[in-house]
Design an enzyme around this catalytic site. Structure first.
Site, PDB file in Angstrom:
ATOM      1  N   THR A  36       4.062   1.973   5.584  1.00 10.82           N
ATOM      2  CA  THR A  36       2.868   1.310   6.130  1.00 10.82           C
ATOM      3  C   THR A  36       2.492   0.131   5.239  1.00 10.82           C
ATOM      4  OG1 THR A  36       2.061   3.332   7.170  1.00 10.82           O
ATOM      5  CG2 THR A  36       0.412   1.668   6.653  1.00 10.82           C
ATOM      6  N   ALA A  64       4.373  -0.907  -1.691  1.00  6.46           N
ATOM      7  CA  ALA A  64       3.574  -0.280  -2.751  1.00  6.46           C
ATOM      8  C   ALA A  64       2.554  -1.304  -3.249  1.00  6.46           C
ATOM      9  CB  ALA A  64       4.465   0.180  -3.904  1.00  6.46           C
ATOM     10  N   ASP A  65       1.535  -0.789  -3.860  1.00  8.04           N
ATOM     11  CA  ASP A  65       0.516  -1.665  -4.455  1.00  8.04           C
ATOM     12  C   ASP A  65       0.860  -2.001  -5.900  1.00  8.04           C
ATOM     13  OD1 ASP A  65      -1.289  -1.723  -2.135  1.00  8.04           O
ATOM     14  OD2 ASP A  65      -1.392   0.428  -2.520  1.00  8.04           O
ATOM     15  N   LYS A  99       0.032   3.691  -4.486  1.00  5.26           N
ATOM     16  CA  LYS A  99       0.051   3.370  -3.073  1.00  5.26           C
ATOM     17  C   LYS A  99      -1.276   3.794  -2.439  1.00  5.26           C
ATOM     18  CE  LYS A  99       3.594   4.225  -0.506  1.00  5.26           C
ATOM     19  NZ  LYS A  99       3.369   2.941   0.200  1.00  5.26           N
ATOM     20  N   GLY A 106      -3.672   0.572   1.933  1.00  6.57           N
ATOM     21  CA  GLY A 106      -3.956   0.546   3.373  1.00  6.57           C
ATOM     22  C   GLY A 106      -4.453   1.889   3.885  1.00  6.57           C
ATOM     23  N   GLU A 154       2.311   8.892   3.918  1.00  6.23           N
ATOM     24  CA  GLU A 154       3.399   8.231   3.181  1.00  6.23           C
ATOM     25  C   GLU A 154       4.016   9.190   2.163  1.00  6.23           C
ATOM     26  OE1 GLU A 154       2.111   3.539   3.155  1.00  6.23           O
ATOM     27  OE2 GLU A 154       1.350   4.834   1.582  1.00  6.23           O
TER      28      GLU A 154
HETATM   29  O1  LIG Z   1      -1.593   2.641   2.421  1.00 13.09           O
HETATM   30  C1  LIG Z   1      -0.849   1.676   2.364  1.00 13.09           C
HETATM   31  C2  LIG Z   1       0.419   1.637   1.684  1.00 13.09           C
HETATM   32  O2  LIG Z   1       0.524   2.449   0.558  1.00 13.09           O
HETATM   33  C3  LIG Z   1       1.060   0.282   1.493  1.00 13.09           C
HETATM   34  O3  LIG Z   1       2.427   0.518   1.408  1.00 13.09           O
HETATM   35  C4  LIG Z   1       0.617  -0.456   0.270  1.00 13.09           C
HETATM   36  O4  LIG Z   1      -0.792  -0.625   0.307  1.00 13.09           O
HETATM   37  C5  LIG Z   1       1.288  -1.833   0.146  1.00 13.09           C
HETATM   38  O5  LIG Z   1       0.924  -2.626   1.238  1.00 13.09           O
HETATM   39  P1  LIG Z   1       1.355  -4.139   1.362  1.00 13.09           P
HETATM   40  O6  LIG Z   1       2.811  -4.169   1.646  1.00 13.09           O
HETATM   41  O7  LIG Z   1       0.528  -4.664   2.522  1.00 13.09           O
HETATM   42  O8  LIG Z   1       0.973  -4.834   0.079  1.00 13.09           O
END
Ligand SMILES: O=C[C@H](O)[C@H](O)[C@H](O)COP(=O)(O)O
Length: 236
Positions: A28, A85-86, A96, A99, A105
């Site tokens: 996600t 991942a964050d 993580k 979102g 996840e």
């Molecule tokens: O809950 C969300 C997830 O862990 C996402 O994979 C994480 O926030 C990274 O999202 P993004 O690719 O939008 O930076």
């Protein structure tokens, strides 16, 4: 290169890991969504895979892309999960849940033989904690749970503010599982394993965004001389 271009470069490399017949976990977030879109192109060209989405948002994206979906109940063993991942540290430990999808996840990643993380270079850190750590809690007893979470955080040598995540409308953000998220602004997590142990011991905590020992590899897209450069970590 823009962060969006770097995310796309990482996602495109990850599509190359997918083989015919694979059972996939579909992550996600903005990076994982690009992966889903690119995977959909391969599926429409004849690639045979089946995916388990890690959120309702990813389910909708995968359906729109034409990727056949299944559930962990029907398909409890997955070959490969691709997720964003964050934060990621040199030991492939992750934060993580930015979102709000951390619970599904983590369940999907734990059911996968391999989890490959796709990120842009800005997500790499030496020490986890710069990104606020998401902690998913049940709504019942929120104040008591928040106090207990704060104590758990202190016991693991960390400190920082805890806040209930709000949605765009200003109301508390509710996860796909009907839970709330506490975001912990810790700055630095010196011992992620100790913090993880302390958090899971708190009644009311459903899950936290520390993914430890789950990622088997990472694809990092970094900007270099106006071009994207892919760095792989672990087995990716
Ligand atoms: O809950 C969300 C997830 O862990 C996402 O994979 C994480 O926030 C990274 O999202 P993004 O690719 O939008 O930076």
């Amino acid at each position: 290169m823009s962060p969006a271009e770097l995310k796309r470069a990482a996602a495109a490399r990850a599509v190359g890991l997918v083989e015919d017949g694979m059972r996939l976990g579909l992550g996600t977030g903005s990076t994982a969504t690009v992966f889903v879109e690119l995977l959909g192109e391969k599926v429409r060209a004849g690639l045979k895979v089946v995916g388990v989405p890690t959120s309702e948002a990813t389910r909708r994206a995968a359906e729109a892309a034409g990727i056949p979906l299944t559930t962990l109940d029907e398909t409890p063993d997955l070959d490969l999960t691709i997720d964003g991942a964050d934060e990621i540290d040199p030991q492939l430990r992750l934060v993580k849940g930015g979102g709000g999808a951390l619970l599904r996840e983590k369940i999907v990643a734990a059911a996968s033989r391999r989890m490959v993380v796709i990120v842009d270079g800005a997500k790499r850190v030496e020490t986890l904690g710069r990104f606020p750590l998401p902690i998913e809690v049940v709504p019942f007893g929120l104040v008591a749970t928040t106090l207990a979470v704060a104590a758990a955080i202190r016991s693991a040598g960390c400190a920082g503010p805890l806040s209930v995540r709000k949605g765009g409308d200003g109301a508390p953000f509710v996860t796909d599982g009907g839970h709330l998220i506490l975001d912990a602004g810790l700055g630095r997590i010196p011992d992620p394993e100790a913090l993880a142990r302390a958090l899971v011991a708190v009644p009311g905590v459903v899950e936290h965004g520390l993914f430890l020992g789950l990622a088997t590899g990472a694809i990092v897209a970094e900007a270099a001389d106006g071009q994207s450069r892919i760095v792989t970590l672990g087995a990716a």
